[in-house]
Design a protein around this motif. Structure first.
Motif, PDB file in Angstrom:
ATOM      1  N   TYR A  35       0.860  -1.179   0.000  1.00  0.00           N
ATOM      2  CA  TYR A  35       0.000   0.000   0.000  1.00  0.00           C
ATOM      3  C   TYR A  35       0.896   1.228   0.000  1.00  0.00           C
ATOM      4  O   TYR A  35       1.485   1.573   1.026  1.00  0.00           O
ATOM      5  N   LEU A  47      -6.055   0.838   7.094  1.00  0.00           N
ATOM      6  CA  LEU A  47      -5.407  -0.204   6.304  1.00  0.00           C
ATOM      7  C   LEU A  47      -6.267  -1.468   6.274  1.00  0.00           C
ATOM      8  O   LEU A  47      -6.408  -2.103   5.224  1.00  0.00           O
ATOM      9  N   LEU A  50      -9.000  -0.982   3.774  1.00  0.00           N
ATOM     10  CA  LEU A  50      -8.477  -1.060   2.412  1.00  0.00           C
ATOM     11  C   LEU A  50      -8.228  -2.512   2.013  1.00  0.00           C
ATOM     12  O   LEU A  50      -8.460  -2.900   0.861  1.00  0.00           O
ATOM     13  N   ARG A  51      -7.784  -3.307   2.958  1.00  0.00           N
ATOM     14  CA  ARG A  51      -7.449  -4.696   2.654  1.00  0.00           C
ATOM     15  C   ARG A  51      -8.681  -5.535   2.336  1.00  0.00           C
ATOM     16  O   ARG A  51      -8.547  -6.662   1.848  1.00  0.00           O
ATOM     17  N   TYR A  75       1.450  -4.774  -5.785  1.00  0.00           N
ATOM     18  CA  TYR A  75       0.703  -3.580  -5.373  1.00  0.00           C
ATOM     19  C   TYR A  75      -0.747  -3.933  -5.078  1.00  0.00           C
ATOM     20  O   TYR A  75      -1.346  -4.791  -5.731  1.00  0.00           O
ATOM     21  N   ALA A  76      -1.305  -3.247  -4.099  1.00  0.00           N
ATOM     22  CA  ALA A  76      -2.668  -3.500  -3.667  1.00  0.00           C
ATOM     23  C   ALA A  76      -3.675  -3.170  -4.763  1.00  0.00           C
ATOM     24  O   ALA A  76      -3.490  -2.242  -5.541  1.00  0.00           O
ATOM     25  N   CYS A  78      -6.431  -1.747  -4.359  1.00  0.00           N
ATOM     26  CA  CYS A  78      -6.969  -0.396  -4.154  1.00  0.00           C
ATOM     27  C   CYS A  78      -6.159   0.663  -4.892  1.00  0.00           C
ATOM     28  O   CYS A  78      -6.667   1.760  -5.162  1.00  0.00           O
ATOM     29  N   TRP A  79      -4.911   0.368  -5.186  1.00  0.00           N
ATOM     30  CA  TRP A  79      -4.051   1.303  -5.912  1.00  0.00           C
ATOM     31  C   TRP A  79      -4.302   1.187  -7.410  1.00  0.00           C
ATOM     32  O   TRP A  79      -4.441   2.185  -8.111  1.00  0.00           O
TER      33      TRP A  79
END
Length: 290
Positions: A35, A47, A50-51, A75-76, A78-79
């Motif tokens: 993240y 966090l 987001l996860r 990379y997550a 969410c990104w």
């Protein structure tokens, strides 16, 4: 692997031999756990919130596979969501006019575009609009290199074996209803893979005692549609696995079932390799002479 700046984490982790010696490739696009600081600083969510968008630890379920190439995002989601088309962007998320194409698909309208607006139902990710440059930067750094890498590995495999298979690995919230599926296989309703491959994968999981469905509620995403071209010798199947089979979905920690799921994926690869020529038949194209 794609070139990364010194300050940028490599876009993926890759194991196995990606030189074409195997007809299979496994990918986990939604298990990334990096993240970026800019995401955390600019988000209204914790966090752990987001996860919720992750296919948490799907990459760990593929750790038992050796030889065959496995590629997992770092990379997550969410990104940047690697299983969306590059133009699935919501212009309303940005502080100006986008300089890259944007298509308002149903997924974008739901907040789940290539740069997501939501991490889950009602969980708005960003506290403010993003800079216009963010869209192009994230796509260039992560989306294009990822799909170029998949295409490159598959092309090498097809050149050597006449055909190749991408298995795109995901996890899903536990479905509801009476005896809901625990595994959902997606081949875009028959468009991204030879039917014999789907039958073999379904049979494998059924023999292990799991309930399996095809194309409902998940028929495959951008990855299966983009890379699955059976008439050209490249097949793609999406596998969704019920998170409850291997994960505590509230604490996002693996439980004892993870070993069984890991063994199931390893066994699937072994079966597909053993049966590959029989599954796909002769090469669907004539290769040009060198």
């Amino acid at each position: 692997m794609a070139q990364a700046s010194p300050s940028m984490l490599p876009p993926w982790r890759q194991t196995g031999d990606a030189d074409g010696r195997w007809p299979l490739l496994l990918a986990s696009p939604h298990s990334g756990r990096h993240y970026p600081a800019a995401l955390l600083a600019g988000s209204r969510l914790s966090l752990m919130q987001l996860r919720r968008a992750e296919d948490a630890f799907v990459d760990a379920l593929l750790d038992g596979i050796s030889g065959v190439p496995v590629i997992s995002a770092t990379y997550a989601r969410c990104w940047l969501d690697l299983n969306r088309a590059a133009d699935e962007l919501d212009p309303a998320m940005f502080d100006g006019v986008l300089d890259v194409p944007a298509v308002i698909s149903e997924r974008v309208q739901a907040g789940l575009g290539v740069i997501p607006r939501l991490a889950g139902y009602g969980l708005e990710i960003n506290a403010r609009r993003l800079a216009v440059q963010e869209a192009g930067d994230r796509l260039a750094a992560l989306h294009r290199p990822w799909h170029d890498r998949l295409a490159g590995i598959l092309a090498l495999a097809r050149a050597r074996h006449g055909s190749a298979l991408l298995i795109d690995c995901h996890s899903m919230p536990s479905p509801t209803g009476v005896r809901p599926p625990q595994i959902v296989l997606g081949d875009c309703h028959g468009r991204s893979s030879h039917p014999a491959i789907m039958t073999a994968i379904e049979d494998h999981f059924r023999r292990l005692g799991w309930r399996v469905a095809r194309n409902s509620p998940y028929a495959g995403g951008h990855t299966t549609r983009r890379h699955g071209q059976p008439t050209s010798g490249i097949h793609a199947v999406q596998i969704e696995i019920d998170r409850a089979l291997y994960l505590d979905p509230h604490r996002l920690t693996l439980h004892s079932g993870a070993g069984r799921v890991r063994a199931a994926f390893t066994g699937l690869v072994q079966r597909l390799l053993a049966d590959w020529p029989r599954l796909v038949g002769p090469a669907p194209f004539v290769q040009a002479a060198e």
